[in-house]
Design a protein around this motif. Structure first.
Motif, PDB file in Angstrom:
ATOM      1  N   VAL A  81       1.164  -1.342  -0.063  1.00 34.31           N
ATOM      2  CA  VAL A  81      -0.003   0.123   0.057  1.00 34.31           C
ATOM      3  C   VAL A  81       0.721   1.142   0.094  1.00 34.31           C
ATOM      4  CG1 VAL A  81      -1.842   1.374   1.177  1.00 34.31           C
ATOM      5  CG2 VAL A  81      -2.123  -1.393   1.157  1.00 34.31           C
ATOM      6  N   ASP A  82       2.298   1.309   1.012  1.00 34.00           N
ATOM      7  CA  ASP A  82       2.691   2.427   0.960  1.00 34.00           C
ATOM      8  C   ASP A  82       3.507   2.914  -0.552  1.00 34.00           C
ATOM      9  OD1 ASP A  82       2.190   2.735   3.540  1.00 34.00           O
ATOM     10  OD2 ASP A  82       4.170   1.523   3.881  1.00 34.00           O
ATOM     11  N   LYS A  83       3.692   1.676  -1.294  1.00 29.72           N
ATOM     12  CA  LYS A  83       4.396   2.251  -2.300  1.00 29.72           C
ATOM     13  C   LYS A  83       3.174   2.638  -4.161  1.00 29.72           C
ATOM     14  CE  LYS A  83       7.654  -1.524  -2.129  1.00 29.72           C
ATOM     15  NZ  LYS A  83       8.484  -2.655  -2.397  1.00 29.72           N
ATOM     16  N   LEU A  84       2.070   2.002  -3.182  1.00 30.98           N
ATOM     17  CA  LEU A  84       1.250   2.337  -4.609  1.00 30.98           C
ATOM     18  C   LEU A  84       0.272   4.387  -4.183  1.00 30.98           C
ATOM     19  CD1 LEU A  84      -1.645  -1.029  -4.394  1.00 30.98           C
ATOM     20  CD2 LEU A  84      -0.286   0.221  -5.790  1.00 30.98           C
ATOM     21  N   VAL A  85       0.841   4.208  -2.641  1.00 31.20           N
ATOM     22  CA  VAL A  85       0.869   5.606  -2.448  1.00 31.20           C
ATOM     23  C   VAL A  85       1.363   6.403  -3.194  1.00 31.20           C
ATOM     24  CG1 VAL A  85       0.715   6.857  -0.239  1.00 31.20           C
ATOM     25  CG2 VAL A  85      -0.500   4.931   0.191  1.00 31.20           C
ATOM     26  N   LYS A  86       2.472   5.802  -2.957  1.00 29.70           N
ATOM     27  CA  LYS A  86       4.001   7.318  -3.041  1.00 29.70           C
ATOM     28  C   LYS A  86       3.615   7.093  -4.634  1.00 29.70           C
ATOM     29  CE  LYS A  86       8.797   7.705  -2.635  1.00 29.70           C
ATOM     30  NZ  LYS A  86       8.871   9.205  -2.343  1.00 29.70           N
ATOM     31  N   VAL A  87       3.810   6.341  -5.882  1.00 32.11           N
ATOM     32  CA  VAL A  87       3.093   6.150  -6.854  1.00 32.11           C
ATOM     33  C   VAL A  87       2.682   7.023  -7.693  1.00 32.11           C
ATOM     34  CG1 VAL A  87       5.260   4.253  -7.238  1.00 32.11           C
ATOM     35  CG2 VAL A  87       2.781   3.532  -7.438  1.00 32.11           C
ATOM     36  N   ASN A  88       1.828   6.777  -6.749  1.00 36.18           N
ATOM     37  CA  ASN A  88      -0.226   7.409  -6.976  1.00 36.18           C
ATOM     38  C   ASN A  88      -0.074   9.274  -6.412  1.00 36.18           C
ATOM     39  OD1 ASN A  88      -1.256   5.756  -9.141  1.00 36.18           O
ATOM     40  ND2 ASN A  88      -0.835   4.615  -7.366  1.00 36.18           N
ATOM     41  N   ASP A  89       0.775   9.672  -5.555  1.00 36.25           N
ATOM     42  CA  ASP A  89       0.465  10.457  -5.048  1.00 36.25           C
ATOM     43  C   ASP A  89      -0.677  10.680  -4.233  1.00 36.25           C
ATOM     44  OD1 ASP A  89       3.180  11.614  -5.825  1.00 36.25           O
ATOM     45  OD2 ASP A  89       2.340  12.519  -8.075  1.00 36.25           O
ATOM     46  N   ASN A 100      -7.531   6.092 -12.507  1.00 35.27           N
ATOM     47  CA  ASN A 100      -6.085   5.720 -13.076  1.00 35.27           C
ATOM     48  C   ASN A 100      -6.256   5.107 -13.229  1.00 35.27           C
ATOM     49  OD1 ASN A 100      -6.405   8.371 -12.013  1.00 35.27           O
ATOM     50  ND2 ASN A 100      -5.149   8.595 -10.062  1.00 35.27           N
ATOM     51  N   THR A 101      -4.834   4.650 -14.534  1.00 34.21           N
ATOM     52  CA  THR A 101      -4.682   3.878 -14.496  1.00 34.21           C
ATOM     53  C   THR A 101      -3.344   3.199 -14.162  1.00 34.21           C
ATOM     54  OG1 THR A 101      -5.415   3.754 -16.551  1.00 34.21           O
ATOM     55  CG2 THR A 101      -3.937   2.023 -17.133  1.00 34.21           C
ATOM     56  N   VAL A 102      -2.703   1.952 -13.566  1.00 37.08           N
ATOM     57  CA  VAL A 102      -1.464   1.825 -13.099  1.00 37.08           C
ATOM     58  C   VAL A 102      -1.076   0.788 -14.605  1.00 37.08           C
ATOM     59  CG1 VAL A 102      -1.004   2.478 -10.850  1.00 37.08           C
ATOM     60  CG2 VAL A 102      -2.203   0.032 -12.027  1.00 37.08           C
ATOM     61  N   TYR A 103       0.346   0.905 -14.582  1.00 34.98           N
ATOM     62  CA  TYR A 103       1.029  -0.786 -15.906  1.00 34.98           C
ATOM     63  C   TYR A 103       1.778  -0.879 -14.503  1.00 34.98           C
ATOM     64  CZ  TYR A 103      -1.073   2.824 -19.272  1.00 34.98           C
ATOM     65  OH  TYR A 103      -1.627   2.995 -19.986  1.00 34.98           O
ATOM     66  N   LEU A 104       1.674  -2.531 -15.096  1.00 32.47           N
ATOM     67  CA  LEU A 104       2.605  -3.203 -13.461  1.00 32.47           C
ATOM     68  C   LEU A 104       3.337  -3.855 -14.684  1.00 32.47           C
ATOM     69  CD1 LEU A 104      -0.215  -4.344 -11.394  1.00 32.47           C
ATOM     70  CD2 LEU A 104       1.757  -2.977 -11.195  1.00 32.47           C
ATOM     71  N   SER A 105       4.780  -4.420 -14.711  1.00 37.71           N
ATOM     72  CA  SER A 105       5.385  -4.869 -15.031  1.00 37.71           C
ATOM     73  C   SER A 105       5.552  -6.272 -14.718  1.00 37.71           C
ATOM     74  CB  SER A 105       7.661  -4.730 -14.748  1.00 37.71           C
ATOM     75  OG  SER A 105       7.880  -5.207 -13.337  1.00 37.71           O
ATOM     76  N   LYS A 106       5.965  -6.866 -15.899  1.00 32.18           N
ATOM     77  CA  LYS A 106       6.401  -9.190 -15.401  1.00 32.18           C
ATOM     78  C   LYS A 106       5.925  -9.220 -13.139  1.00 32.18           C
ATOM     79  CE  LYS A 106       3.681 -10.133 -19.238  1.00 32.18           C
ATOM     80  NZ  LYS A 106       2.094 -10.959 -18.850  1.00 32.18           N
ATOM     81  N   SER A 108       6.301  -7.278 -11.790  1.00 33.25           N
ATOM     82  CA  SER A 108       5.868  -6.009 -10.551  1.00 33.25           C
ATOM     83  C   SER A 108       7.289  -5.323  -9.935  1.00 33.25           C
ATOM     84  CB  SER A 108       4.956  -6.790  -9.413  1.00 33.25           C
ATOM     85  OG  SER A 108       3.968  -7.634  -9.768  1.00 33.25           O
ATOM     86  N   SER A 109       8.080  -5.339 -10.469  1.00 31.17           N
ATOM     87  CA  SER A 109       9.180  -4.392  -9.745  1.00 31.17           C
ATOM     88  C   SER A 109       9.088  -3.318 -10.217  1.00 31.17           C
ATOM     89  CB  SER A 109      10.718  -4.804 -10.417  1.00 31.17           C
ATOM     90  OG  SER A 109      10.796  -5.037 -11.477  1.00 31.17           O
ATOM     91  N   VAL A 110       8.479  -2.765 -11.510  1.00 28.92           N
ATOM     92  CA  VAL A 110       8.506  -1.067 -11.957  1.00 28.92           C
ATOM     93  C   VAL A 110       6.396  -1.111 -12.299  1.00 28.92           C
ATOM     94  CG1 VAL A 110       8.869  -0.168 -14.324  1.00 28.92           C
ATOM     95  CG2 VAL A 110      10.642  -0.996 -13.310  1.00 28.92           C
ATOM     96  N   ILE A 111       6.393   0.199 -11.440  1.00 31.11           N
ATOM     97  CA  ILE A 111       5.270   0.151 -11.712  1.00 31.11           C
ATOM     98  C   ILE A 111       5.040   1.802 -12.130  1.00 31.11           C
ATOM     99  CG2 ILE A 111       3.125   1.139 -10.420  1.00 31.11           C
ATOM    100  CD1 ILE A 111       3.592  -0.548  -8.290  1.00 31.11           C
ATOM    101  N   SER A 112       4.191   2.034 -13.487  1.00 30.11           N
ATOM    102  CA  SER A 112       4.623   3.253 -14.346  1.00 30.11           C
ATOM    103  C   SER A 112       2.732   3.433 -13.826  1.00 30.11           C
ATOM    104  CB  SER A 112       4.783   2.919 -15.710  1.00 30.11           C
ATOM    105  OG  SER A 112       6.119   2.139 -15.913  1.00 30.11           O
ATOM    106  N   VAL A 113       2.704   5.306 -13.938  1.00 28.15           N
ATOM    107  CA  VAL A 113       1.488   5.189 -13.837  1.00 28.15           C
ATOM    108  C   VAL A 113       1.104   6.596 -14.731  1.00 28.15           C
ATOM    109  CG1 VAL A 113       1.449   5.261 -11.156  1.00 28.15           C
ATOM    110  CG2 VAL A 113       2.335   7.570 -11.765  1.00 28.15           C
ATOM    111  N   GLU A 114       0.029   6.989 -15.126  1.00 31.81           N
ATOM    112  CA  GLU A 114      -0.320   8.846 -16.258  1.00 31.81           C
ATOM    113  C   GLU A 114      -0.330   9.454 -14.482  1.00 31.81           C
ATOM    114  OE1 GLU A 114      -3.574   7.643 -18.372  1.00 31.81           O
ATOM    115  OE2 GLU A 114      -2.258   5.555 -18.788  1.00 31.81           O
ATOM    116  N   LYS A 115       0.315  10.693 -15.330  1.00 35.95           N
ATOM    117  CA  LYS A 115       0.254  12.116 -14.575  1.00 35.95           C
ATOM    118  C   LYS A 115       0.283  13.061 -15.717  1.00 35.95           C
ATOM    119  CE  LYS A 115       2.973  10.684 -10.410  1.00 35.95           C
ATOM    120  NZ  LYS A 115       3.619  10.522  -9.668  1.00 35.95           N
ATOM    121  N   SER A 121       7.325   6.437 -14.565  1.00 36.38           N
ATOM    122  CA  SER A 121       8.118   4.949 -13.661  1.00 36.38           C
ATOM    123  C   SER A 121       8.767   4.938 -13.299  1.00 36.38           C
ATOM    124  CB  SER A 121       8.053   4.310 -15.142  1.00 36.38           C
ATOM    125  OG  SER A 121       7.060   3.746 -16.008  1.00 36.38           O
ATOM    126  N   TYR A 122       7.947   4.038 -11.476  1.00 33.41           N
ATOM    127  CA  TYR A 122       9.392   4.103 -10.956  1.00 33.41           C
ATOM    128  C   TYR A 122       9.387   2.275 -10.397  1.00 33.41           C
ATOM    129  CZ  TYR A 122       6.562   8.252  -9.653  1.00 33.41           C
ATOM    130  OH  TYR A 122       5.851   9.428  -9.803  1.00 33.41           O
TER     131      TYR A 122
END
Length: 157
Positions: A81-89, A100-106, A108-115, A121-122
């Motif tokens: 949850v902490d990581k989702l909070v951080k990457v989605n501001d 809001n859309t998130v993109y997860l790498s296979k 799950s080490s990289v999350i990309s979000v539309e801003k 990406s994080y």
């Protein structure tokens, strides 16, 4: 005489405040009664469906839906949850933006979000979330999404 007037004023203010609190609580309860959280299983089913509809080398695209909670998405994606909070501001963990859309790498080490118009990406593979270069697959998925939206808009016109 002034003591009696003060008592009436205090009593009137107390009754007014109690009435306002009663009305405010009633409105709040009725607004929240329409919302029901989606279960982790429902979120996982949507994610698994997205995985089934994508190629093995593509990233997973997930759009927050009405009823999603950060905890539910966290459980379904194995991202804290902490990581989702951080990457989605997100300022308030109880409120997430539907759509809001998130993109997860296979893995799950990289999350990309539309801003706004960009995708950021994080790297979330460690406890310290760090901004990283956006994978090409995410850039391609974003382009395809924009092209589909433009096509749909053109068909409506």
């Amino acid at each position: 005489m002034t003591i009696r007037n003060n008592k009436f004023i205090k009593a009137g203010l107390t009754l007014s405040a109690a009435g306002l609190m009663f009305l405010a609580n009633d409105t709040e309860a009725s607004a929240s009664s329409n919302w029901a959280p989606r279960t982790v299983l429902e979120i996982e089913e949507d994610i698994n469906e997205a995985k089934a509809n994508s190629d093995e080398d593509e990233t997973l695209e997930y759009t927050f839906q009405w009823g999603d909670t950060l905890w539910g998405v966290s459980q379904a994606t194995d991202v804290s949850v902490d990581k989702l909070v951080k990457v989605n501001d997100i300022d308030n963990r109880s409120l997430i933006q539907v759509g809001n859309t998130v993109y997860l790498s296979k893995d799950s080490s990289v999350i990309s979000v539309e801003k706004e118009e960009d995708v950021v990406s994080y790297d979330v593979s460690t406890d310290d979330v760090k901004e990283t270069e956006t994978p090409d697959e995410v850039k391609e998925a974003k382009k395809e999404k924009q092209a589909a939206a433009e096509k749909a808009a053109a068909e409506k016109a």
